[in-house]
Design an enzyme around this catalytic site. Sequence first.
Site, PDB file in Angstrom:
ATOM      1  N   ASN A   9       0.870  -1.181   0.000  1.00 26.52           N
ATOM      2  CA  ASN A   9       0.000   0.000   0.000  1.00 26.52           C
ATOM      3  C   ASN A   9       0.904   1.227   0.000  1.00 26.52           C
ATOM      4  O   ASN A   9       1.525   1.536   1.014  1.00 26.52           O
ATOM      5  CB  ASN A   9      -0.886  -0.028   1.252  1.00 26.52           C
ATOM      6  CG  ASN A   9      -1.725   1.218   1.411  1.00 26.52           C
ATOM      7  OD1 ASN A   9      -1.764   2.066   0.514  1.00 26.52           O
ATOM      8  ND2 ASN A   9      -2.387   1.339   2.551  1.00 26.52           N
ATOM      9  N   HIS A  90      -9.360   0.976   5.079  1.00 32.07           N
ATOM     10  CA  HIS A  90      -8.091   1.201   5.785  1.00 32.07           C
ATOM     11  C   HIS A  90      -8.332   2.157   6.949  1.00 32.07           C
ATOM     12  O   HIS A  90      -9.145   3.071   6.845  1.00 32.07           O
ATOM     13  CB  HIS A  90      -7.051   1.771   4.812  1.00 32.07           C
ATOM     14  CG  HIS A  90      -5.671   1.755   5.376  1.00 32.07           C
ATOM     15  ND1 HIS A  90      -5.243   2.693   6.282  1.00 32.07           N
ATOM     16  CD2 HIS A  90      -4.640   0.904   5.191  1.00 32.07           C
ATOM     17  CE1 HIS A  90      -3.990   2.415   6.624  1.00 32.07           C
ATOM     18  NE2 HIS A  90      -3.604   1.330   5.972  1.00 32.07           N
ATOM     19  N   GLY A 166       2.919   2.158  10.840  1.00 27.87           N
ATOM     20  CA  GLY A 166       3.902   3.230  10.722  1.00 27.87           C
ATOM     21  C   GLY A 166       4.620   3.559  12.012  1.00 27.87           C
ATOM     22  O   GLY A 166       5.285   4.596  12.109  1.00 27.87           O
ATOM     23  N   SER A 206       3.840  -2.221  10.231  1.00 24.72           N
ATOM     24  CA  SER A 206       5.289  -2.265  10.497  1.00 24.72           C
ATOM     25  C   SER A 206       5.945  -3.581  10.078  1.00 24.72           C
ATOM     26  O   SER A 206       6.893  -4.030  10.732  1.00 24.72           O
ATOM     27  CB  SER A 206       5.582  -1.951  11.966  1.00 24.72           C
ATOM     28  OG  SER A 206       5.166  -0.624  12.279  1.00 24.72           O
TER      29      SER A 206
HETATM   30  P1  13P Z   1       3.337   0.327   7.553  1.00 22.46           P
HETATM   31  O1  13P Z   1       3.829  -0.968   6.935  1.00 22.46           O
HETATM   32  O2  13P Z   1       4.051   1.534   7.026  1.00 22.46           O
HETATM   33  O3  13P Z   1       3.287   0.239   9.042  1.00 22.46           O
HETATM   34  O4  13P Z   1       1.815   0.525   7.056  1.00 22.46           O
HETATM   35  C1  13P Z   1       0.931  -0.523   7.182  1.00 22.46           C
HETATM   36  C2  13P Z   1      -0.302  -0.174   6.437  1.00 22.46           C
HETATM   37  O5  13P Z   1      -1.062   0.668   6.851  1.00 22.46           O
HETATM   38  C3  13P Z   1      -0.564  -0.882   5.180  1.00 22.46           C
HETATM   39  O6  13P Z   1      -1.857  -0.651   4.721  1.00 22.46           O
END
Ligand code: 13P
Length: 250
Positions: A9, A90, A166, A206
Amino acid sequence: MRTKLAAGNWKMNGLTEALSELAGMADAAAGASEVLICPPFTLVGAAAAAASGIAIGGQDCHAAASGAHTGDVSAAMLKDAGASHVILGHSERRTDHNERNSDVNAKCVAAWDAGLTVVLCVGESLEQREAANTLEIIGGQLAASVPDGATGHNLVIAYEPIWAIGTGKVPSTDQIGEVHDFMRARLEKRFGSGVGRSVRLLYGGSVKPSNATEIFAVSNVDGALVGGASLKAADFVPIIEALNAASQDG
Ligand code: 13P
């Protein structure tokens, strides 16, 4: 037997030059797992034309097929641009755009009508986890966001704890397994064991090359929905390779 899925994503990241990363992912994408990249709307058409062996998806769609909805994109438009998938529900959409389960449900119906496979996201906040409400929240999101008519082809569920997105924080493998086993049981109960067992369940939040292998070993984890580490082939390829290796292990 569920084919594993490595999904990226890109969120609101990526100008035309980012398409060059797709070429760097092509070799790994030729392995046992399916690979999906969901770039911003502006790159969907170009990514679909450029990608070899990589499915392309949108990150949202409108619930209506067409009409007076300035700035929105319909599922049919995504399909027309070359997308095969769309991410719906999401947590960033649920938070930034006040999307409720009922909105996600209506979008899912629209996406299915257009022939797209939906990657439908669920996940609890930190407060909800600390209050021991995780399974109740996930169960409620699944019940209300997923329409009747799900199949192993038209639906993928992504479990993304909001507090892990994130942040570099990842649930323990026991915590991931508990939620994935619970989701599998809920899907089997509602849709029957054949369909319930065929829907792929991704973990997201993450995921990195350094933790992918242990996450992919968890029961009922059929792949990952990856944000930051999907932007560059150098980060995403080792994750795809870890999933390819997990496919071989069964
Ligand atoms: P990260 O892998 O950056 O934590 O994001 C996860 C996410 O929201 C994927 O849709």
